[in-house]
Design a protein around this motif. Structure first.
Motif, PDB file in Angstrom:
ATOM      1  N   SER A  75     -34.201 -22.604  16.517  1.00 18.41           N
ATOM      2  CA  SER A  75     -33.804 -22.081  17.467  1.00 18.41           C
ATOM      3  C   SER A  75     -32.564 -23.901  17.836  1.00 18.41           C
ATOM      4  CB  SER A  75     -34.903 -23.529  17.962  1.00 18.41           C
ATOM      5  OG  SER A  75     -35.764 -23.885  17.652  1.00 18.41           O
ATOM      6  N   THR A  76     -31.050 -22.141  17.817  1.00 12.72           N
ATOM      7  CA  THR A  76     -30.081 -22.996  17.435  1.00 12.72           C
ATOM      8  C   THR A  76     -29.272 -21.945  18.353  1.00 12.72           C
ATOM      9  OG1 THR A  76     -27.936 -22.820  15.916  1.00 12.72           O
ATOM     10  CG2 THR A  76     -28.602 -20.422  16.017  1.00 12.72           C
ATOM     11  N   THR A  77     -27.947 -22.752  18.646  1.00  9.92           N
ATOM     12  CA  THR A  77     -27.024 -21.381  19.917  1.00  9.92           C
ATOM     13  C   THR A  77     -25.786 -20.973  18.927  1.00  9.92           C
ATOM     14  OG1 THR A  77     -26.008 -23.401  19.893  1.00  9.92           O
ATOM     15  CG2 THR A  77     -27.482 -23.642  21.506  1.00  9.92           C
ATOM     16  N   LEU A  78     -25.464 -19.837  20.074  1.00 13.45           N
ATOM     17  CA  LEU A  78     -24.578 -19.002  19.556  1.00 13.45           C
ATOM     18  C   LEU A  78     -23.290 -19.809  19.190  1.00 13.45           C
ATOM     19  CD1 LEU A  78     -23.246 -16.467  19.259  1.00 13.45           C
ATOM     20  CD2 LEU A  78     -22.381 -16.240  21.566  1.00 13.45           C
ATOM     21  N   GLU A  79     -23.091 -20.835  19.891  1.00 16.05           N
ATOM     22  CA  GLU A  79     -21.908 -22.142  19.778  1.00 16.05           C
ATOM     23  C   GLU A  79     -21.295 -22.605  18.640  1.00 16.05           C
ATOM     24  OE1 GLU A  79     -21.969 -19.844  23.797  1.00 16.05           O
ATOM     25  OE2 GLU A  79     -23.598 -21.592  22.721  1.00 16.05           O
ATOM     26  N   ASN A  80     -22.758 -22.943  18.353  1.00 16.56           N
ATOM     27  CA  ASN A  80     -22.887 -23.920  17.233  1.00 16.56           C
ATOM     28  C   ASN A  80     -23.202 -22.621  15.449  1.00 16.56           C
ATOM     29  OD1 ASN A  80     -23.589 -26.955  17.271  1.00 16.56           O
ATOM     30  ND2 ASN A  80     -25.042 -26.371  18.696  1.00 16.56           N
ATOM     31  N   CYS A  81     -23.848 -21.827  15.740  1.00 15.07           N
ATOM     32  CA  CYS A  81     -23.282 -20.112  15.019  1.00 15.07           C
ATOM     33  C   CYS A  81     -21.834 -20.531  14.860  1.00 15.07           C
ATOM     34  CB  CYS A  81     -24.126 -19.638  14.817  1.00 15.07           C
ATOM     35  SG  CYS A  81     -25.863 -20.418  14.492  1.00 15.07           S
ATOM     36  N   ILE A  82     -21.145 -20.732  15.930  1.00 14.51           N
ATOM     37  CA  ILE A  82     -19.449 -19.902  15.660  1.00 14.51           C
ATOM     38  C   ILE A  82     -18.912 -21.308  15.040  1.00 14.51           C
ATOM     39  CG2 ILE A  82     -17.381 -20.229  17.109  1.00 14.51           C
ATOM     40  CD1 ILE A  82     -19.132 -18.389  19.301  1.00 14.51           C
ATOM     41  N   GLY A  83     -19.175 -22.773  14.892  1.00 17.75           N
ATOM     42  CA  GLY A  83     -18.650 -23.449  14.733  1.00 17.75           C
ATOM     43  C   GLY A  83     -19.164 -23.770  13.139  1.00 17.75           C
TER      44      GLY A  83
END
Length: 388
Positions: free
Chosen positions: A249-257
Motif C-alpha cells: 500500500s505504498t506511494t510513488l513518493e516513498n518509492c522514489i525515496g
C-alpha cells in the motif's frame, strides 16, 4: 549501482518448482538441476522464496531460523552447491528476507514467552487484559492484529498471521540482528536480497484505534522506515548489491525515496497498484472485469514519476501471492498464446527490471481449482472462513 538495470530476475518458489527426490516437495537440488534451462532463458538472477526452517504456516514466510536450511528443502551443502553452480553460469542468487516478523516458533519468540525481557523487547508486546485489544487494527490475513498471551498478561502484534509476530525495529539490537543475517548470507556468496513487506517495519510512536480503516495508515511507509533501510544496507554491507523491497500500500513518493541512487536504500521496489484494477469496490476477494485504462494510467504515472526523480521500478505481473496474469488480464483459452506474449512484451519493454515468476515463460494459467481444500495459502483459507 546500475548493473541491475539491464538484468532479468526469475522467481522460484522452491516447494513447487522441482522435486529432485520424489517426496512431493520441491527442493534446492531441484533448482540446481534446472540451471541450464534457466541460463538458456537468459536469466541473470534467481530470487528464491524462503527455504529457512519454518512451521510452514505461511509457506515459509514464517521464519524460525534465518541462518539455516529447512531439511525438507535439503542441506546447507545443497545450497552452497546451488550458489556455486549458478555462479558458474553467470546467475546470481537473491534470497527472500522476511524481516517484519518471525515465526512464533523462532527461538527469540520462545524466549520472550518464557519471560526473557531482552527478547520481549525484540517484539511488540502491550500490557492488557484479555477483554480489550490494544487497538482495533485488522490483520492483513483477516481477524484482529493482536493475540493475547495469558501467562504474560500481554498482547503481541501480528500484522499478518497469528503465528507471525512483528519484530520491534525501534530496538537497535533487532536492527543489528537483521544486518548480521545479511552479512552471513553475503559471505556465502548470495548476490542480492528481496525484502518482504519491508515498508511496514516502522511502527508508530503511539498506538491508537483506526476509525477510518484497518490500521495500515499508522505503519505503512512509517516514520523511521527510510532511516532503518539506510542503516540496514550500510551495516549489512549490501550497498551496491541488487535489492528489491515489497511495498505494501505504498506511494510513488516513498518509492522514489526508497530507490533513488543517492539515498543508499534499495535498488528497486515492487508496488501492487496495477494489480488492483480488477477488485470490485476495492475488495480483494470480490472481482470484476479489469479496468485496463486505469492500469495504463497507473503504469504511466509510475513510469514517468520514477524516471523524473531517479527512482527505479521492479516490473512484474505474477508472483507467489498473485493469480496468473494470462488468466487474469488476458485469455487462457482462445487467445492464450497471444495473451501470454502480449503480457511479456508489456513488461520487458517498460523502464525497470522485469521479474518472471516460475512458469510465466510458458504462459502458465491459473489452476482453476474447484474446492477450497485444494488451497494451501493461509490468507485465502482465512478469508474463505471469514466471508462464509
Amino acid at each position: 549501482m546500475n548493473d541491475f538495470k539491464d538484468k532479468v530476475v526469475y522467481q522460484i518458489y522452491p516447494k513447487s518448482f522441482m522435486d529432485s527426490n520424489g517426496d512431493g516437495f520441491g527442493d534446492l537440488k531441484g533448482v540446481t538441476a534446472k540451471l541450464d534451462y534457466l541460463a538458456d532463458l537468459g536469466v541473470d538472477y534467481l530470487w528464491l522464496t524462503p527455504f529457512f526452517p519454518s512451521p510452514q504456516r505461511d509457506n515459509g514466510y514464517d521464519v524460525a531460523d534465518y541462518r539455516a536450511v529447512d531439511p525438507r528443502y535439503g542441506t546447507m551443502e545443497d545450497l552452497e552447491e546451488l550458489i556455486r553452480e549458478a555462479d558458474r553460469r553467470g546467475i546470481g542468487l537473491m534470497l527472500d528476507m522476511v524481516f517484519n516478523h518471525t515465526s512464533t516458533e523462532h527461538e527469540w519468540f520462545k524466549k520472550a514467552l518464557a519471560g526473557d525481557k531482552k527478547y520481549q523487547d525484540y517484539y511488540i508486546f502491550k500490557d492488557g487484559t484479555p477483554d480489550r485489544y490494544p487497538t482495533n487494527w485488522v490483520s492483513k490475513f483477516g481477524g484482529p492484529a493482536w493475540e493475547y498471551v495469558p501467562c504474560l498478561g500481554k498482547w503481541y502484534l501480528h500484522l499478518y498471521d497469528v503465528m507471525q509476530a512483528d519484530l520491534n525495529w525501534e530496538n537497535p539490537a533487532v536492527r543489528e540482528e537483521m544486518a548480521d543475517i545479511l552479512r552471513f548470507w553475503k559471505a556465502k556468496g548470495i548476490k542480492g536480497f528481496r525484502f518482504d513487506v519491508i515498508n511496514v517495519i516502522s511502527k508508530p510512536e503511539f498506538y491508537e484505534d483506526d476509525y477510518e480503516g484497518d490500521g495500515r495508515r499508522f505503519y505503512t511507509d512509517g516514520r523511521n522506515v527510510h532511516k532503518y533501510l539506510k542503516e540496514l544496507v550500510a551495516a549489512g554491507g549490501i550497498d551496491g548489491m541488487i535489492t528489491v523491497g515489497e511495498m505494501s500500500s505504498t506511494t510513488l513518493e516513498n518509492c522514489i525515496g526508497y530507490t533513488a541512487e543517492g539515498n543508499h536504500e534499495l535498488t528497486m521496489c515492487f508496488n501492487f497498484h496495477h494489480l488492483k484494477v480488477d477488485y470490485k469496490d476495492g475488495q480483494k476477494w470480490e472481482l470484476r472485469e479489469p479496468d485496463y485504462l486505469a492500469m495504463k494510467k497507473l503504469f504511466q504515472t509510475w513510469q514517468e514519476g520514477m524516471q523524473a526523480h531517479g527512482g527505479w521500478n521492479a516490473l512484474f505481473w505474477c508472483n507467489h501471492d498473485q493469480p496468473r496474469a494470462v488468466s487474469r488480464f488476458g485469455s487462457d483459452t482462445t487467445y492464450w498464446k497471444e495473451s501470454a506474449e502480449m503480457l511479456a512484451v508489456a513488461i520487458h519493454f517498460m523502464r525497470g527490471t522485469p521479474y518472471i515468476y516460475q512458469g510465466e515463460e510458458l504462459g502458465m494459467t491459473n489452476p482453476h481449482f474447484t474446492k477450497i481444500e485444494q488451497y494451501r495459502d493461509v490468507e485465502s483459507l482465512n478469508y474463505y472462513r471469514i466471508l462464509r
